[in-house]
Design an enzyme around this catalytic site. Structure first.
Site, PDB file in Angstrom:
ATOM      1  N   GLU A 179     -13.950  65.826  29.027  1.00 56.36           N
ATOM      2  CA  GLU A 179     -14.634  66.835  28.209  1.00 56.36           C
ATOM      3  C   GLU A 179     -14.393  68.251  28.724  1.00 56.36           C
ATOM      4  O   GLU A 179     -15.106  68.729  29.597  1.00 56.36           O
ATOM      5  CB  GLU A 179     -16.147  66.555  28.169  1.00 56.36           C
ATOM      6  N   LYS A 221     -13.152  64.507  24.631  1.00 57.00           N
ATOM      7  CA  LYS A 221     -14.349  65.091  24.011  1.00 57.00           C
ATOM      8  C   LYS A 221     -14.215  66.608  24.012  1.00 57.00           C
ATOM      9  O   LYS A 221     -14.595  67.282  24.967  1.00 57.00           O
ATOM     10  CB  LYS A 221     -15.598  64.643  24.780  1.00 57.00           C
TER      11      LYS A 221
HETATM   12  P1  13P Z   1     -23.928  68.661  22.578  1.00 58.51           P
HETATM   13  O1  13P Z   1     -23.500  67.822  21.402  1.00 58.51           O
HETATM   14  O2  13P Z   1     -25.374  69.052  22.536  1.00 58.51           O
HETATM   15  O3  13P Z   1     -22.983  69.796  22.843  1.00 58.51           O
HETATM   16  O4  13P Z   1     -23.860  67.714  23.853  1.00 58.51           O
HETATM   17  C1  13P Z   1     -22.787  66.906  24.024  1.00 58.51           C
HETATM   18  C2  13P Z   1     -22.523  66.764  25.453  1.00 58.51           C
HETATM   19  O5  13P Z   1     -22.451  65.665  25.962  1.00 58.51           O
HETATM   20  C3  13P Z   1     -22.311  67.980  26.240  1.00 58.51           C
HETATM   21  O6  13P Z   1     -21.757  67.657  27.468  1.00 58.51           O
END
Ligand code: 13P
Length: 342
Positions: A179, A221
């Site tokens: 991510e 992600k």
């Molecule tokens: P949000 O969808 O609130 O951005 O959170 C997703 C997430 O896992 C952030 O690390």
């Protein structure tokens, strides 16, 4: 590492019609969310809230493929003594775990941060696997809300850490969610977000290759290509969808089984509409789904408000959002489905 099994888990995480519930807020972050609904954040109230989500049978069995947990939650039991992780498994969803330990200021790079938590990660992953986690998450944060950032230093060290984390996960037979989040904070336009995100994704995939991460055994992600929160000109849903898909096609190899977006501060309905519009474009080399935190939980948090009497209402609100995003993961969502439910 057994890549066939990692790939099987990754495919299950992004199976059409399902997506991931990000319920891995740190105790500090969930306390902020609870403050907003007037609930005191304690170990028990956090447990009660998450137990409500994981016992939402409709959402969990039909629309949720996996749940990202915070360390506290993975070791917690429900009120009746059942481990919370078992509730997730019993619903047919896959438990996952956030393994980064947050961010620290990056030396010599004012205003920039690096995500930490690599020390002892191999041992922690082993314990999480034994407890039942089959995937993990590590979030790198890239801020673009000031002149001169992000620096190549910040992009480089964060991508390097994502590579180290992903390689360690796969060695522990855990699917890494990679991510790299370019934040929405600021008044930048969609093209600035697109440019920086492209750079961040390219450097991230370079690191993943350098560190021999098997792309078939991971999930990406990312943020969407989207206007800054305070940008005067907000890009349309179609613009976000087209630019995001074009960007991902240029940066993400087809060997990656799926891309599960973060919501990043978009409203519930925006996050759903954007995902839907992308899936309507179709003909994509990977699955596109959701891994939302706020965009799945804002409505149930409001409906629940910390009261046992509101558990059913909270579950209904969660199931509705999960259902809408499930439709979006197939390009079958329609705005009037939201109005009908309201
Ligand atoms: P949000 O969808 O609130 O951005 O959170 C997703 C997430 O896992 C952030 O690390």
């Amino acid at each position: 590492m057994n890549l066939a099994d990692l790939n099987k888990v990754a495919q299950a995480m992004v199976v059409p019609g399902k997506g991931i519930l990000a319920a891995d807020e740190s105790s500090g972050t969930i306390t902020k969310r609870f403050d907003a609904i007037g609930v005191t954040s304690t170990e028990d109230s956090r447990r009660d809230y998450r137990e409500m989500l994981f016992r939402s049978t409709e959402a969990m069995t039909k629309y949720i493929s996996g749940v990202i947990l915070y360390d506290e939650t993975i070791w917690q039991n429900a009120k009746d003594g059942t481990p919370l992780i078992k509730l997730i498994e019993q619903a047919g969803a896959i438990p996952g775990i956030k393994v980064d330990e947050g961010t620290q200021p990056l030396p010599a790079c004012p205003g920039e941060r690096v995500t930490v938590g690599l020390d002892r990660l191999a041992e922690r992953l082993k314990r999480y696997y034994e407890r039942g986690a089959r995937f993990a998450k590590w979030r790198a944060v890239i801020d673009i809300n000031a002149r001169g950032i992000p620096s190549m230093t910040a992009v480089g060290v964060n991508a390097h850490a994502l590579g180290r984390y992903a390689a360690l996960c796969q060695a522990a037979q855990i699917v890494p969610i990679v991510e790299p989040e370019v934040l929405m904070d600021g008044d930048h336009d969609i093209d600035r977000c697109l440019e920086v995100t492209t750079r961040v994704l390219n450097v991230t995939f370079q690191e993943l290759r350098k560190q021999r991460v098997a792309l078939e055994g991971m999930i990406l992600k990312p943020n969407m290509a989207i206007s800054g929160k305070t940008c005067a000109k907000q890009a349309s849903v179609q613009d976000v969808a087209e630019k995001t898909v074009r960007m991902l096609k240029a940066c993400v190899p087809a060997a990656v089984p799926g891309i599960a977006f973060l919501s990043g501060g978009q409203s519930d309905e925006e996050a759903t509409a954007h995902l839907d519009a992308m899936n309507r474009i179709g003909n994509l080399p990977w699955k596109l789904t959701f891994s939302y935190g706020r965009a799945l939980q804002a409505a149930p948090q409001k409906a629940w408000a910390g009261k046992a009497a509101n558990v059913a209402a909270g579950q209904q609100a969660f199931s509705h959002r999960a259902h809408m995003n499930s439709l979006a993961s197939k390009g079958e969502w329609k705005a009037d489905l939201e109005k009908k439910a309201a």
